[in-house]
Design a protein around this motif. Structure first.
Motif, PDB file in Angstrom:
ATOM      1  N   UNK A  46       4.636 -28.239  22.781  1.00  0.00           N
ATOM      2  CA  UNK A  46       4.624 -29.682  22.966  1.00  0.00           C
ATOM      3  C   UNK A  46       6.040 -30.217  22.836  1.00  0.00           C
ATOM      4  N   UNK A  47       6.275 -31.269  23.610  1.00  0.00           N
ATOM      5  CA  UNK A  47       7.569 -31.941  23.570  1.00  0.00           C
ATOM      6  C   UNK A  47       7.316 -33.395  23.227  1.00  0.00           C
ATOM      7  N   UNK A  73      13.335 -28.405  16.672  1.00  0.00           N
ATOM      8  CA  UNK A  73      12.355 -27.441  17.168  1.00  0.00           C
ATOM      9  C   UNK A  73      11.604 -26.857  15.982  1.00  0.00           C
ATOM     10  N   UNK A  74      10.296 -26.806  16.123  1.00  0.00           N
ATOM     11  CA  UNK A  74       9.430 -26.277  15.069  1.00  0.00           C
ATOM     12  C   UNK A  74       8.596 -25.164  15.669  1.00  0.00           C
ATOM     13  N   UNK A  80       0.289 -21.095  20.245  1.00  0.00           N
ATOM     14  CA  UNK A  80       1.176 -22.259  20.191  1.00  0.00           C
ATOM     15  C   UNK A  80       2.598 -21.762  19.934  1.00  0.00           C
ATOM     16  N   UNK A  81       3.521 -22.046  20.847  1.00  0.00           N
ATOM     17  CA  UNK A  81       4.908 -21.612  20.660  1.00  0.00           C
ATOM     18  C   UNK A  81       5.633 -22.529  19.689  1.00  0.00           C
ATOM     19  N   UNK A  82       5.269 -23.815  19.721  1.00  0.00           N
ATOM     20  CA  UNK A  82       5.893 -24.747  18.801  1.00  0.00           C
ATOM     21  C   UNK A  82       6.054 -26.122  19.404  1.00  0.00           C
ATOM     22  N   UNK A  83       6.848 -26.922  18.711  1.00  0.00           N
ATOM     23  CA  UNK A  83       7.079 -28.311  19.094  1.00  0.00           C
ATOM     24  C   UNK A  83       8.579 -28.555  19.193  1.00  0.00           C
TER      25      UNK A  83
END
Length: 149
Positions: A46-47, A73-74, A80-83
């Motif tokens: 997600x961005x 970046x999380x 889920x790769x991250x945010x």
């Protein structure tokens, strides 16, 4: 050899609506970055396109730094790769100061943030040089000049 990465885009600050083609820019930058790190599975990320106030809050909460920043970046656990989160005023001001088109700077920060999700970092000179070289390569593939010149 087909994989599908879902990119969820959230506009939290209306200022971002001034950027034409933001969704396409996200997909292009992230797809090229995932290819560069040889990521070949389904996943999602997600961005968050936010305000400086929001990034300051996230930066304070997660990094104990009480000021806004351009990108955070999380990483997360698969699928889920991250945010990734970007701050409008900071990004806009940097693009202006560096005499770069805003869309080029956004693409660079998306590449940078995505690389962080894959544990690339810039704490040491070696890490920084490796990460910057990869960023240059990825951006060149999408027609964006070296951001570090």
């Amino acid at each position: 050899d087909k994989f599908d990465v879902t990119i969820e885009i959230q506009l939290e600050d209306d200022a971002w609506t001034s950027i034409n083609g933001l969704s396409e820019l996200c997909h292009t930058a992230i797809t090229h970055t995932l290819r560069a790190v040889d990521f070949r599975q389904d996943g999602e990320l997600s961005i968050l396109f936010a305000s400086d106030a929001r990034l300051q809050q996230l930066n304070k909460t997660y990094r104990l730094i009480n000021k806004p920043t351009n990108v955070l970046a999380f990483s997360s656990d698969p699928p889920m790769l991250g945010d990734i989160a970007l701050a409008f005023a900071t990004v806009s001001n940097q693009a202006e100061e560096q005499l770069k088109p805003m869309s080029d700077h956004i693409a660079h920060l998306l590449v940078h943030g995505t690389l962080h999700l894959f544990e690339f970092d810039h704490h040491t000179n070696v890490e920084r040089e490796r990460m910057e070289a990869l960023e240059r390569d990825i951006l060149a593939q999408i027609g964006i000049p070296d951001p570090y010149q």
